[in-house]
Write an enzyme that holds these catalytic residues in place. Sequence first.
Site, PDB file in Angstrom:
ATOM      1  N   ASN A 244      14.790   8.858 -32.798  1.00 16.30           N
ATOM      2  CA  ASN A 244      14.554   8.653 -31.364  1.00 16.30           C
ATOM      3  C   ASN A 244      13.501   9.660 -30.889  1.00 16.30           C
ATOM      4  OD1 ASN A 244      15.053   7.640 -28.705  1.00 16.30           O
ATOM      5  ND2 ASN A 244      16.335   9.439 -28.276  1.00 16.30           N
TER       6      ASN A 244
ATOM      7  N   HIS B 230      12.645  11.777 -27.441  1.00 10.63           N
ATOM      8  CA  HIS B 230      13.296  12.151 -26.182  1.00 10.63           C
ATOM      9  C   HIS B 230      12.370  13.079 -25.393  1.00 10.63           C
ATOM     10  CE1 HIS B 230      16.578  12.930 -23.431  1.00 10.63           C
ATOM     11  NE2 HIS B 230      16.215  14.200 -23.460  1.00 10.63           N
TER      12      HIS B 230
ATOM     13  N   SER C 217      10.961  15.842 -28.000  1.00  9.81           N
ATOM     14  CA  SER C 217      11.585  16.053 -29.310  1.00  9.81           C
ATOM     15  C   SER C 217      11.745  14.716 -30.001  1.00  9.81           C
ATOM     16  CB  SER C 217      12.999  16.652 -29.142  1.00  9.81           C
ATOM     17  OG  SER C 217      12.990  17.793 -28.308  1.00  9.81           O
TER      18      SER C 217
ATOM     19  N   ASP D  80      21.591  12.299 -27.812  1.00 12.82           N
ATOM     20  CA  ASP D  80      20.454  13.228 -27.841  1.00 12.82           C
ATOM     21  C   ASP D  80      20.795  14.537 -28.557  1.00 12.82           C
ATOM     22  OD1 ASP D  80      18.927  11.366 -26.397  1.00 12.82           O
ATOM     23  OD2 ASP D  80      19.624  12.151 -24.479  1.00 12.82           O
TER      24      ASP D  80
HETATM   25  C1  GRF Z   1       9.614   7.898 -23.211  1.00 13.79           C
HETATM   26  O1  GRF Z   1       9.390   8.949 -22.315  1.00 13.79           O
HETATM   27  C2  GRF Z   1      10.659   8.271 -24.225  1.00 13.79           C
HETATM   28  O2  GRF Z   1      10.646   9.618 -24.546  1.00 13.79           O
HETATM   29  C3  GRF Z   1      11.933   7.930 -23.508  1.00 13.79           C
HETATM   30  O3  GRF Z   1      11.648   6.770 -22.779  1.00 13.79           O
HETATM   31  C4  GRF Z   1      10.254   6.703 -22.519  1.00 13.79           C
HETATM   32  C5  GRF Z   1       9.784   5.406 -23.104  1.00 13.79           C
HETATM   33  O4  GRF Z   1       8.434   5.150 -22.856  1.00 13.79           O
HETATM   34  N1  GRF Z   1      13.016   7.813 -24.456  1.00 13.79           N
HETATM   35  P1  GRF Z   1       7.698   4.001 -23.637  1.00 13.79           P
HETATM   36  O5  GRF Z   1       8.504   2.715 -23.443  1.00 13.79           O
HETATM   37  O6  GRF Z   1       7.648   4.388 -25.092  1.00 13.79           O
HETATM   38  O7  GRF Z   1       6.342   3.903 -23.030  1.00 13.79           O
END
Ligand code: GRF
Length: 199
Positions: free
Chosen positions: A109, A111, A138, A147
């Site tokens: 993932n 984050h 991260s 997370d």
């Molecule tokens: C990103 O900020 C990611 O870190 C979080 O959700 C957002 C997704 O953005 N988990 P995208 O759909 O990849 O543009």
Amino acid sequence: MRKVRTAVLISGRGSNMMALVEAARDPGYPAEIACVVSNRADAKGLDFARSNGIPAAVIDHKAYPAREGFEDALDRHLRSLGVEIVALAGFMRVLTAGFIARWEGRLINIHPSLLPAYKGLHTHERALADGARTHGCSAHLVTAELDGGPVLLQAEVPVLAGDTPDMLATRVLEQEHRIYPQALAIVAERLSHSPKDVK
Ligand code: GRF
């Protein structure tokens, strides 16, 4: 070199998915993006996947009365395509411990915070409200703790005077797009040397 088949799960914009797709175009990159799956039919990222010839599917969580039913359908879809790594990229469904266990070590993932700080949502707002001097993102392995899995890579950005949550998010997102492909490469490299032993 074997390219490890990777699924990217999205719920919206999909900019991190796009960064993974772009990185995977490099012949030397250890993963290929085998499919994109969204739990929402209106996810903007689906258009990009389709127009780039990547099999894109919608598995709508609302069509399943229980989380497990949704996850079983997702799991079947991923296995039918020979997926070995699942990369969450703005995927807004919490996964059960059962699904996570089935993909242990193969589920990652991105984050938008320097974990373990600011788990959960609204990370940029919370960092600004705390007067944090630095913030970031991260890439981590997913475990049953939300997370909370082992961090693969992090990138730090400064918090600047006058930052709004959107301004800070933009600066962090640039770094997400840089480190997430690197993190996928780390996991794919590990797997490319081992047999396909998806549970
Ligand atoms: C990103 O900020 C990611 O870190 C979080 O959700 C957002 C997704 O953005 N988990 P995208 O759909 O990849 O543009």
